[in-house]
Design an enzyme around this catalytic site. Structure first.
Site, PDB file in Angstrom:
ATOM      1  N   ASP A 183      40.721  31.699  39.404  1.00 50.21           N
ATOM      2  CA  ASP A 183      41.481  31.983  40.612  1.00 50.21           C
ATOM      3  C   ASP A 183      41.891  30.613  41.177  1.00 50.21           C
ATOM      4  O   ASP A 183      41.414  29.574  40.698  1.00 50.21           O
ATOM      5  CB  ASP A 183      40.573  32.750  41.592  1.00 50.21           C
ATOM      6  N   ASP A 199      43.268  29.970  45.099  1.00 50.27           N
ATOM      7  CA  ASP A 199      43.073  29.778  46.539  1.00 50.27           C
ATOM      8  C   ASP A 199      41.612  29.915  46.934  1.00 50.27           C
ATOM      9  O   ASP A 199      40.981  30.937  46.661  1.00 50.27           O
ATOM     10  CB  ASP A 199      43.903  30.801  47.317  1.00 50.27           C
TER      11      ASP A 199
END
Length: 236
Positions: free
Chosen positions: A13, A15
């Site tokens: 991922d 953020d």
């Protein structure tokens, strides 16, 4: 807890895991909420937004705080505020070192983010060659991901792995992958994908995570920082 020995691929991922954009999201959302005499955003709400595609997160915010604006107006406000600040975001502790390490070991790595392509470039273009290390990058607006199939669905990881297998002419299976996440929807999507999940929540989120062991269900590990990853344990 079982974990894969000899991990064949790592999927990340972005953020709040690799870069500190979650703090910018909080800051700019608080500015929007304050305009309407609402807020501030608290972690019990924020944790429900992490990892969701923008329109879904926006809808949740509008409903939760009773904002008198449309989703389109909300998104326009956000884009205007956020675009002023993306250039200040930076790598979180251990993130860049881990990517460089995996690259040096020849382990395929993919970025699988809910951010759309425009936001991805806004957040990363000033960070030098860090994101050039990835063998594959899948953004949340990839047309191959059906509408409504963002996290917690596994589609973004499936697509990332497909890209890695295509690039390297391999047939790596999800159970030989590690997924790195910071948000609960992402942890759920990583488990649904069939990978071992390394969960690194925001330091301020720990108080509202709930029963982390039940959520991981023996299919992952909770860490306070990417710096804490014991690479040898996973054969990395």
């Amino acid at each position: 807890m079982t974990h894969p020995v000899g991990v064949k691929a790592c999927l990340f991922d972005m953020d709040g895991l690799l870069i500190n954009t979650e703090d910018i999201y909080t800051e700019t959302l608080n500015e929007t909420l304050a305009e309407f005499g609402k807020g501030p955003l608290t972690w019990d709400v924020k944790i429900q937004l992490q990892g969701l595609p923008g329109p879904e997160a926006g809808t949740k915010v509008i409903e939760h705080y009773g904002l008198p604006i449309t989703l389109k107006e909300y998104e326009e406000r956000n884009v205007a505020l956020q675009s002023l600040k993306w250039g200040t975001c930076e790598f979180l502790p251990g993130a860049l070192d881990l990517l460089k390490y995996l690259k040096s070991k020849g382990i395929p790595i993919a970025l699988c983010t809910s951010s759309n392509k425009l936001k991805f470039h806004g957040k990363t273009s000033h960070l030098g060659h860090g994101f050039d290390l990835f063998d594959a990058i899948v953004t949340g607006d990839d047309p191959r991901i059906p509408k409504g199939r963002g996290k917690p669905f596994p589609d973004v990881w499936q697509l990332g792995l497909k890209e890695l297998n295509k690039k390297y002419h391999t047939d790596i299976k999800p159970d030989k992958c590690m997924v790195f996440e910071d948000g609960i929807p992402g942890v759920k999507s990583g488990k649904a994908f069939g990978a071992h999940v390394i969960w690194v929540p925001h330091p301020e989120a720990h108080a509202v995570l709930g029963d982390t062991e039940t959520l991981l269900a023996g299919k992952g590990e909770l860490l306070s920082s990417l710096e804490k990853l014991e690479k040898a344990k996973y054969g990395l």
